[in-house]
Design a protein around this motif. Structure first.
Motif, PDB file in Angstrom:
ATOM      1  N   PHE A 138       0.846  -1.201   0.000  1.00  0.00           N
ATOM      2  CA  PHE A 138       0.000   0.000   0.000  1.00  0.00           C
ATOM      3  C   PHE A 138       0.880   1.250   0.000  1.00  0.00           C
ATOM      4  O   PHE A 138       2.071   1.200   0.309  1.00  0.00           O
ATOM      5  N   PHE A 139       0.262   2.366  -0.362  1.00  0.00           N
ATOM      6  CA  PHE A 139       0.949   3.651  -0.455  1.00  0.00           C
ATOM      7  C   PHE A 139       0.228   4.639   0.441  1.00  0.00           C
ATOM      8  O   PHE A 139      -1.008   4.719   0.432  1.00  0.00           O
ATOM      9  N   SER A 140       0.993   5.418   1.221  1.00  0.00           N
ATOM     10  CA  SER A 140       0.362   6.324   2.182  1.00  0.00           C
ATOM     11  C   SER A 140       1.244   7.533   2.436  1.00  0.00           C
ATOM     12  O   SER A 140       2.460   7.493   2.193  1.00  0.00           O
ATOM     13  N   PRO A 141       0.657   8.620   2.936  1.00  0.00           N
ATOM     14  CA  PRO A 141       1.482   9.746   3.369  1.00  0.00           C
ATOM     15  C   PRO A 141       2.470   9.274   4.440  1.00  0.00           C
ATOM     16  O   PRO A 141       2.139   8.424   5.277  1.00  0.00           O
ATOM     17  N   VAL A 142       3.655   9.805   4.422  1.00  0.00           N
ATOM     18  CA  VAL A 142       4.721   9.366   5.335  1.00  0.00           C
ATOM     19  C   VAL A 142       4.263   9.421   6.792  1.00  0.00           C
ATOM     20  O   VAL A 142       4.521   8.506   7.579  1.00  0.00           O
ATOM     21  N   GLU A 143       3.531  10.486   7.156  1.00  0.00           N
ATOM     22  CA  GLU A 143       3.151  10.671   8.553  1.00  0.00           C
ATOM     23  C   GLU A 143       2.076   9.678   9.022  1.00  0.00           C
ATOM     24  O   GLU A 143       1.816   9.544  10.224  1.00  0.00           O
ATOM     25  N   ALA A 147       0.849   4.395  11.810  1.00  0.00           N
ATOM     26  CA  ALA A 147      -0.483   4.175  12.375  1.00  0.00           C
ATOM     27  C   ALA A 147      -1.231   3.104  11.578  1.00  0.00           C
ATOM     28  O   ALA A 147      -1.929   2.256  12.148  1.00  0.00           O
ATOM     29  N   ILE A 148      -1.071   3.138  10.264  1.00  0.00           N
ATOM     30  CA  ILE A 148      -1.715   2.125   9.417  1.00  0.00           C
ATOM     31  C   ILE A 148      -1.126   0.750   9.703  1.00  0.00           C
ATOM     32  O   ILE A 148      -1.860  -0.240   9.853  1.00  0.00           O
ATOM     33  N   LEU A 149       0.194   0.687   9.796  1.00  0.00           N
ATOM     34  CA  LEU A 149       0.845  -0.588  10.069  1.00  0.00           C
ATOM     35  C   LEU A 149       0.406  -1.173  11.408  1.00  0.00           C
ATOM     36  O   LEU A 149       0.195  -2.382  11.529  1.00  0.00           O
ATOM     37  N   THR A 170       9.622   1.900   1.972  1.00  0.00           N
ATOM     38  CA  THR A 170      10.544   2.734   1.201  1.00  0.00           C
ATOM     39  C   THR A 170       9.819   4.016   0.820  1.00  0.00           C
ATOM     40  O   THR A 170       8.577   4.062   0.799  1.00  0.00           O
ATOM     41  N   SER A 171      10.567   5.062   0.536  1.00  0.00           N
ATOM     42  CA  SER A 171       9.968   6.351   0.193  1.00  0.00           C
ATOM     43  C   SER A 171       9.999   6.576  -1.314  1.00  0.00           C
ATOM     44  O   SER A 171      10.879   6.067  -2.017  1.00  0.00           O
ATOM     45  N   GLY A 172       9.029   7.323  -1.779  1.00  0.00           N
ATOM     46  CA  GLY A 172       8.975   7.662  -3.195  1.00  0.00           C
ATOM     47  C   GLY A 172       8.042   8.837  -3.418  1.00  0.00           C
ATOM     48  O   GLY A 172       7.552   9.457  -2.471  1.00  0.00           O
ATOM     49  N   THR A 173       7.788   9.132  -4.678  1.00  0.00           N
ATOM     50  CA  THR A 173       6.934  10.266  -5.037  1.00  0.00           C
ATOM     51  C   THR A 173       5.644   9.743  -5.650  1.00  0.00           C
ATOM     52  O   THR A 173       5.667   8.963  -6.605  1.00  0.00           O
ATOM     53  N   GLY A 174       4.521  10.169  -5.089  1.00  0.00           N
ATOM     54  CA  GLY A 174       3.222   9.790  -5.619  1.00  0.00           C
ATOM     55  C   GLY A 174       2.534  10.982  -6.239  1.00  0.00           C
ATOM     56  O   GLY A 174       2.778  12.127  -5.842  1.00  0.00           O
ATOM     57  N   SER A 175       1.696  10.722  -7.218  1.00  0.00           N
ATOM     58  CA  SER A 175       0.958  11.827  -7.840  1.00  0.00           C
ATOM     59  C   SER A 175      -0.476  11.407  -8.105  1.00  0.00           C
ATOM     60  O   SER A 175      -0.760  10.217  -8.303  1.00  0.00           O
ATOM     61  N   PHE A 176      -1.397  12.371  -8.059  1.00  0.00           N
ATOM     62  CA  PHE A 176      -2.805  12.089  -8.347  1.00  0.00           C
ATOM     63  C   PHE A 176      -3.512  13.402  -8.700  1.00  0.00           C
ATOM     64  O   PHE A 176      -3.119  14.484  -8.263  1.00  0.00           O
ATOM     65  N   LEU A 177      -4.559  13.256  -9.501  1.00  0.00           N
ATOM     66  CA  LEU A 177      -5.357  14.408  -9.931  1.00  0.00           C
ATOM     67  C   LEU A 177      -6.796  14.169  -9.499  1.00  0.00           C
ATOM     68  O   LEU A 177      -7.499  13.339 -10.086  1.00  0.00           O
ATOM     69  N   HIS A 198       5.088   6.824   1.408  1.00  0.00           N
ATOM     70  CA  HIS A 198       5.719   5.555   1.704  1.00  0.00           C
ATOM     71  C   HIS A 198       5.053   4.457   0.892  1.00  0.00           C
ATOM     72  O   HIS A 198       3.830   4.441   0.710  1.00  0.00           O
ATOM     73  N   ARG A 199       5.856   3.536   0.413  1.00  0.00           N
ATOM     74  CA  ARG A 199       5.361   2.262  -0.099  1.00  0.00           C
ATOM     75  C   ARG A 199       5.678   1.235   0.999  1.00  0.00           C
ATOM     76  O   ARG A 199       6.839   1.090   1.397  1.00  0.00           O
ATOM     77  N   ALA A 200       4.669   0.570   1.522  1.00  0.00           N
ATOM     78  CA  ALA A 200       4.861  -0.386   2.604  1.00  0.00           C
ATOM     79  C   ALA A 200       4.312  -1.751   2.202  1.00  0.00           C
ATOM     80  O   ALA A 200       3.313  -1.846   1.481  1.00  0.00           O
TER      81      ALA A 200
END
Length: 366
Positions: A138-143, A147-149, A170-177, A198-200
Motif C-alpha cells: 500500500f501507499f500512504s502519506p509518510v506521517e 499508524a496504518i501498520l 521505502t519512500s517515493g513520489t506519488g501523484s494524483f489528480l 511511503h510504499r509499505a
C-alpha cells in the motif's frame, strides 16, 4: 448465550477451514449455526452410538475430527451407517462439526500433540504448504504509515514464524489528480498533486484478507486507498503436513519402540527393520501419512511414525528409516482431548464432555 456459530468461529481460529485439503469436508456438517449450544460432545468419529451418547449427555453439538459426511450424500434413506447417523442426529436436533485436515495442518494440532507425547523438541512442520500467504502493498502519506501498520499488525499481518510486526517500507513520489466529484485528503479538485509517500509491504495468511483490507481502509486517510495484493508461492512454515523434531536424548531403537508403544498407549506397533542403532530425529503424521515418507527421509528422520501403511509401502523404507505404524485410531484418538482443552478455557456456561465410546472398528488379538 453461546451459539454454534461462536463455537465454529473459535475452532476456525485454531484451524482455519481454508487449511483443509481439497478432498476434505471440514466445518459444520449438520445443524444451524444460529442454534444455542446446550452441551458439546468431543469424539474422533461420529457413529450412531456417538449420537446416542450425545442424547444421553444432553449435548446438542458433536465436535469430531473425522467428517461423517465425507464423499457427499445423494440420498438419506438409512442404507448405511453414515446415512443412519446423520438421520439420527437430525431427528434429535444434534449438530455435527468436523475439524479434520485443517487440524492436521496447524501447529498445536494433531501432529504437534503426537510430538508432545513422544517428548520431541525443536519441532517444525515436515511439509509446509504453499499459496497460503498474501502480500499487501500500500501507499500512504509518510506521517500516516506507522499508524496504518499498527492496525494491520493488530488484524494479523506481519507475522513470520516467531517474529511479529514485520514490514518493508521505502519512500517515493506519488501523484494524483482529484476529479470533480472527489473529496481529497490532500490537494484540490482539478489540480495535480505531487507528494512524498511511503510504499509499505506486509505479509498475512490469505484467509485474513477481508479483515486486513478492512483495517487498511479504516486506518488510511485517503478517500481512495492505493494498494494491491499478491498471492505468494512462499511456503508457510507455520502450516503443513506432519512434524519433525528430536528426542531430548538418543534412544536405542528397541527402547524407542517401547517408548512409542507406552506413550501412544497402543497394544501393537508394526515396524520395519531399524536403520540406526540409536534414534534421535523423529518425523510424525497422524492418520494415513505414507505420502510424507520421502520428505521424512530427505530431512534426516531416523523414524517415521504414522498409520495405515500397506504391505508394499513398508518396502519404501529401503534401509534408510524405520517406519512405525501405530494404527489410525491410535494416532488420532487424543484429538478429542486436544479440542476439549482448547474450548474449555473459553466456554463455561454448558457441559463439555469427552466421548467414552471406543469408535475404533479395528480389533487386535494379542
Amino acid at each position: 448465550m453461546t451459539y454454534i456459530k461462536d463455537i465454529a468461529a473459535e475452532l476456525e481460529r485454531l484451524a482455519p477451514i481454508s487449511y483443509q485439503e481439497g478432498y476434505d469436508n471440514a466445518g459444520l456438517l449438520v445443524g444451524s449455526p444460529q442454534t444455542e449450544v446446550n452441551g458439546i460432545l468431543f469424539t474422533l468419529d461420529v457413529t450412531e452410538e456417538i449420537v446416542a451418547e450425545a442424547i444421553e449427555k444432553k449435548c446438542n453439538l458433536i465436535v469430531a475430527h473425522h467428517p461423517i459426511v465425507f464423499k457427499g450424500l445423494k440420498k438419506l434413506n438409512g442404507k448405511n451407517y453414515v446415512e443412519r447417523t446423520v438421520i439420527k442426529a437430525i431427528k434429535n436436533d444434534i449438530a455435527i462439526y468436523a475439524i479434520h485436515t485443517n487440524l492436521d495442518h496447524v501447529k498445536h494440532g494433531v501432529n504437534w500433540k503426537i510430538a508432545e507425547l513422544l517428548g520431541l523438541r525443536n519441532l517444525k512442520v515436515l511439509l509446509p504448504k504453499k499459496q497460503l500467504l498474501t502480500k499487501l502493498t500500500f501507499f500512504s502519506p509518510v506521517e500516516n504509515t506507522q499508524a496504518i501498520l499498527r492496525k494491520l499488525f493488530e488484524a494479523g499481518a506481519g507475522k513470520i514464524g516467531d517474529y511479529s510486526n514485520c514490514s518493508f517500507q521505502t519512500s517515493g513520489t506519488g501523484s494524483f489528480l482529484p476529479g470533480e466529484n472527489a473529496n481529497p485528503t490532500l490537494g484540490d479538485v482539478g489540480r495535480l498533486e505531487v507528494v512524498t509517500e511511503h510504499r509499505a509491504e506486509v505479509m498475512f495468511p490469505s484467509y485474513l484478507e477481508s479483515k486486513i483490507l478492512a483495517a487498511l481502509k479504516t486506518a488510511h486517510p485517503y478517500e481512495e486507498v492505493a494498494y494491491y495484493l499478491t498471492l505468494l508461492e512462499n511456503e508457510n512454515q507455520e502450516v503443513g503436513a506432519g512434524a519433525i523434531g528430536e528426542l531430548a536424548q538418543p534412544m536405542r531403537s528397541e527402547d524407542f519402540l517401547r517408548h512409542l508403544k507406552g506413550q501412544m498407549q497402543v497394544s501393537v506397533v508394526k515396524y520395519t527393520e531399524p536403520a540406526f542403532d540409536y534414534i534421535e530425529r523423529i518425523a510424525v503424521c497422524g492418520g494415513a501419512g505414507s505420502f510424507l515418507l520421502p520428505e521424512a527421509i530427505c530431512q534426516g528422520a531416523q523414524v517415521f511414525v504414522s498409520a495405515d501403511y500397506k504391505y508394499h509401502e513398508f518396502f519404501d523404507a529401503e534401509g534408510k528409516i524405520m517406519i512405525c505404524d501405530i494404527g489410525h485410531y491410535e494416532s488420532e484418538v487424543f484429538t478429542k482431548i486436544l479440542l476439549h482443552k482448547h474450548l474449555s478455557g473459553k466456554f463455561s456456561n454448558f457441559a463439555l464432555c469427552l466421548s467414552e465410546v471406543n469408535t475404533n472398528p479395528v480389533r487386535y488379538f494379542v
